[in-house]
Design a protein around this motif. Structure first.
Motif, PDB file in Angstrom:
ATOM      1  N   ASP A  42       0.805  -1.212   0.000  1.00 17.56           N
ATOM      2  CA  ASP A  42       0.000   0.000   0.000  1.00 17.56           C
ATOM      3  C   ASP A  42       0.846   1.274   0.000  1.00 17.56           C
ATOM      4  O   ASP A  42       0.774   2.082   0.910  1.00 17.56           O
ATOM      5  N   PRO A  43       1.683   1.505  -1.029  1.00 17.76           N
ATOM      6  CA  PRO A  43       2.539   2.692  -1.015  1.00 17.76           C
ATOM      7  C   PRO A  43       1.713   3.970  -1.050  1.00 17.76           C
ATOM      8  O   PRO A  43       0.714   4.060  -1.738  1.00 17.76           O
ATOM      9  N   MET A  44       2.092   4.914  -0.240  1.00 11.96           N
ATOM     10  CA  MET A  44       1.436   6.211  -0.216  1.00 11.96           C
ATOM     11  C   MET A  44       2.528   7.254  -0.300  1.00 11.96           C
ATOM     12  O   MET A  44       3.448   7.258   0.511  1.00 11.96           O
ATOM     13  N   LEU A  45       2.467   8.079  -1.329  1.00 15.65           N
ATOM     14  CA  LEU A  45       3.468   9.127  -1.489  1.00 15.65           C
ATOM     15  C   LEU A  45       3.276  10.187  -0.419  1.00 15.65           C
ATOM     16  O   LEU A  45       2.162  10.551  -0.090  1.00 15.65           O
ATOM     17  N   GLY A  46       4.356  10.685   0.079  1.00 13.62           N
ATOM     18  CA  GLY A  46       4.321  11.781   1.032  1.00 13.62           C
ATOM     19  C   GLY A  46       5.587  12.594   0.851  1.00 13.62           C
ATOM     20  O   GLY A  46       6.624  12.065   0.466  1.00 13.62           O
ATOM     21  N   GLY A  47       5.501  13.871   1.094  1.00 16.45           N
ATOM     22  CA  GLY A  47       6.692  14.713   0.953  1.00 16.45           C
ATOM     23  C   GLY A  47       7.242  14.641  -0.456  1.00 16.45           C
ATOM     24  O   GLY A  47       6.553  14.945  -1.416  1.00 16.45           O
ATOM     25  N   THR A  48       8.479  14.200  -0.578  1.00 20.76           N
ATOM     26  CA  THR A  48       9.124  14.110  -1.886  1.00 20.76           C
ATOM     27  C   THR A  48       9.370  12.662  -2.294  1.00 20.76           C
ATOM     28  O   THR A  48      10.329  12.357  -2.983  1.00 20.76           O
TER      29      THR A  48
ATOM     30  N   SER B  73      -8.426  -9.540 -14.839  1.00 21.16           N
ATOM     31  CA  SER B  73      -8.143  -9.207 -13.446  1.00 21.16           C
ATOM     32  C   SER B  73      -7.774  -7.735 -13.394  1.00 21.16           C
ATOM     33  O   SER B  73      -7.325  -7.163 -14.389  1.00 21.16           O
ATOM     34  N   THR B  74      -7.961  -7.143 -12.224  1.00 22.25           N
ATOM     35  CA  THR B  74      -7.553  -5.758 -12.019  1.00 22.25           C
ATOM     36  C   THR B  74      -6.778  -5.642 -10.717  1.00 22.25           C
ATOM     37  O   THR B  74      -6.908  -6.467  -9.813  1.00 22.25           O
ATOM     38  N   GLY B  75      -5.966  -4.605 -10.654  1.00 22.71           N
ATOM     39  CA  GLY B  75      -5.246  -4.273  -9.438  1.00 22.71           C
ATOM     40  C   GLY B  75      -5.063  -2.769  -9.377  1.00 22.71           C
ATOM     41  O   GLY B  75      -5.088  -2.097 -10.405  1.00 22.71           O
ATOM     42  N   TRP B  76      -4.905  -2.248  -8.186  1.00 18.31           N
ATOM     43  CA  TRP B  76      -4.752  -0.798  -8.052  1.00 18.31           C
ATOM     44  C   TRP B  76      -3.998  -0.461  -6.779  1.00 18.31           C
ATOM     45  O   TRP B  76      -3.888  -1.287  -5.868  1.00 18.31           O
ATOM     46  N   ALA B  77      -3.489   0.747  -6.746  1.00 13.03           N
ATOM     47  CA  ALA B  77      -2.831   1.279  -5.558  1.00 13.03           C
ATOM     48  C   ALA B  77      -3.097   2.768  -5.495  1.00 13.03           C
ATOM     49  O   ALA B  77      -2.913   3.474  -6.486  1.00 13.03           O
ATOM     50  N   GLU B  78      -3.555   3.234  -4.344  1.00 13.82           N
ATOM     51  CA  GLU B  78      -3.656   4.671  -4.118  1.00 13.82           C
ATOM     52  C   GLU B  78      -2.264   5.169  -3.786  1.00 13.82           C
ATOM     53  O   GLU B  78      -1.586   4.607  -2.927  1.00 13.82           O
ATOM     54  N   LEU B  79      -1.827   6.211  -4.491  1.00 11.38           N
ATOM     55  CA  LEU B  79      -0.486   6.745  -4.274  1.00 11.38           C
ATOM     56  C   LEU B  79      -0.479   7.958  -3.365  1.00 11.38           C
ATOM     57  O   LEU B  79       0.437   8.143  -2.572  1.00 11.38           O
ATOM     58  N   SER B  80      -1.496   8.814  -3.527  1.00  5.51           N
ATOM     59  CA  SER B  80      -1.491  10.048  -2.760  1.00  5.51           C
ATOM     60  C   SER B  80      -2.872  10.692  -2.802  1.00  5.51           C
ATOM     61  O   SER B  80      -3.700  10.370  -3.649  1.00  5.51           O
ATOM     62  N   VAL B  81      -3.067  11.608  -1.878  1.00  2.00           N
ATOM     63  CA  VAL B  81      -4.238  12.465  -1.877  1.00  2.00           C
ATOM     64  C   VAL B  81      -3.726  13.886  -2.059  1.00  2.00           C
ATOM     65  O   VAL B  81      -2.790  14.313  -1.374  1.00  2.00           O
ATOM     66  N   VAL B  82      -4.302  14.578  -3.036  1.00  2.00           N
ATOM     67  CA  VAL B  82      -3.922  15.956  -3.320  1.00  2.00           C
ATOM     68  C   VAL B  82      -5.201  16.777  -3.257  1.00  2.00           C
ATOM     69  O   VAL B  82      -6.086  16.617  -4.106  1.00  2.00           O
ATOM     70  N   GLY B  83      -5.317  17.616  -2.234  1.00  2.00           N
ATOM     71  CA  GLY B  83      -6.563  18.362  -2.054  1.00  2.00           C
ATOM     72  C   GLY B  83      -7.711  17.383  -1.883  1.00  2.00           C
ATOM     73  O   GLY B  83      -7.668  16.499  -1.025  1.00  2.00           O
ATOM     74  N   ASP B  84      -8.725  17.513  -2.733  1.00  2.82           N
ATOM     75  CA  ASP B  84      -9.887  16.628  -2.684  1.00  2.82           C
ATOM     76  C   ASP B  84      -9.802  15.501  -3.701  1.00  2.82           C
ATOM     77  O   ASP B  84     -10.817  14.893  -4.032  1.00  2.82           O
ATOM     78  N   SER B  85      -8.613  15.221  -4.211  1.00  8.37           N
ATOM     79  CA  SER B  85      -8.451  14.200  -5.252  1.00  8.37           C
ATOM     80  C   SER B  85      -7.540  13.069  -4.789  1.00  8.37           C
ATOM     81  O   SER B  85      -6.616  13.272  -4.007  1.00  8.37           O
TER      82      SER B  85
ATOM     83  N   VAL C  24      -4.928  10.081  -6.189  1.00 12.19           N
ATOM     84  CA  VAL C  24      -4.053   9.737  -7.311  1.00 12.19           C
ATOM     85  C   VAL C  24      -3.616   8.287  -7.112  1.00 12.19           C
ATOM     86  O   VAL C  24      -3.221   7.905  -6.011  1.00 12.19           O
ATOM     87  N   GLY C  25      -3.706   7.500  -8.181  1.00 10.63           N
ATOM     88  CA  GLY C  25      -3.319   6.104  -8.044  1.00 10.63           C
ATOM     89  C   GLY C  25      -2.926   5.472  -9.357  1.00 10.63           C
ATOM     90  O   GLY C  25      -2.917   6.120 -10.411  1.00 10.63           O
ATOM     91  N   VAL C  26      -2.595   4.184  -9.279  1.00  9.70           N
ATOM     92  CA  VAL C  26      -2.246   3.368 -10.433  1.00  9.70           C
ATOM     93  C   VAL C  26      -3.265   2.245 -10.517  1.00  9.70           C
ATOM     94  O   VAL C  26      -3.629   1.653  -9.489  1.00  9.70           O
ATOM     95  N   TRP C  27      -3.727   1.938 -11.732  1.00  8.67           N
ATOM     96  CA  TRP C  27      -4.711   0.866 -11.965  1.00  8.67           C
ATOM     97  C   TRP C  27      -4.256   0.048 -13.161  1.00  8.67           C
ATOM     98  O   TRP C  27      -3.719   0.599 -14.119  1.00  8.67           O
ATOM     99  N   GLU C  28      -4.466  -1.252 -13.084  1.00  6.11           N
ATOM    100  CA  GLU C  28      -4.096  -2.137 -14.186  1.00  6.11           C
ATOM    101  C   GLU C  28      -5.210  -3.146 -14.431  1.00  6.11           C
ATOM    102  O   GLU C  28      -5.881  -3.588 -13.497  1.00  6.11           O
ATOM    103  N   MET C  29      -5.373  -3.503 -15.708  1.00  9.86           N
ATOM    104  CA  MET C  29      -6.307  -4.555 -16.110  1.00  9.86           C
ATOM    105  C   MET C  29      -5.587  -5.491 -17.064  1.00  9.86           C
ATOM    106  O   MET C  29      -4.868  -5.039 -17.960  1.00  9.86           O
ATOM    107  N   THR C  30      -5.789  -6.799 -16.870  1.00 10.30           N
ATOM    108  CA  THR C  30      -5.217  -7.795 -17.776  1.00 10.30           C
ATOM    109  C   THR C  30      -6.173  -8.010 -18.947  1.00 10.30           C
ATOM    110  O   THR C  30      -7.289  -7.475 -18.969  1.00 10.30           O
TER     111      THR C  30
END
Length: 127
Positions: free
Chosen positions: A13-19, A45-57, A59-65
């Motif tokens: 569950d990587p979450m970006l923070g700072g730099t 199949s699908t997979g996803w990861a939330e990377l960060s929250v910016v304001g009210d949005s 940001v993540g990565v999503w994949e489908m086979t």
């Protein structure tokens, strides 16, 4: 896609923070079979990861086979990283998307995603 709720979060569950930096191309994702009710063809199949929250949005990565699945979209802007897909909208319109394309989807749009090889994107959606 486009509801990231289809699939499981990435390993760790990587979450970006700072730099922080995450490589969206090589980020491992835990892939989950698409629910039978959404499968149109194949065994996607699908997979996803939330990377960060910016304001009210979010940001993540999503994949489908490879395969085809139906979905009801959320408001979203995404950039295709790898692969290609045909997105068929209810009513007949369809678009072809591939690496480098930037796409805007509207909440409530009913779609069928057809992927022939692994498709990965970085998305931004409201929280």
């Amino acid at each position: 896609m486009s509801d990231p709720a289809v699939g499981e979060p990435a390993v760790g569950d990587p979450m970006l923070g700072g730099t922080d930096v995450v490589n969206a191309l090589s980020l491992p994702l835990a892939m989950t079979p698409v629910p039978d009710a959404q499968v149109v063809a194949g065994s996607p199949s699908t997979g996803w990861a939330e990377l960060s929250v910016v304001g009210d949005s979010q940001v993540g990565v999503w994949e489908m086979t490879a395969g085809a699945m139906s979905d009801t979209e959320v408001d979203e802007v995404f950039v295709v990283l790898t692969g290609s897909a045909t997105i068929q909208f209810q009513g007949g319109r369809s678009i072809q998307v591939s690496a480098g394309d930037v796409v805007k989807l509207d909440a409530g749009a009913r779609t069928v995603w057809t992927v022939t090889n692994a498709f990965r994107k970085v998305y931004v959606t409201p929280r």
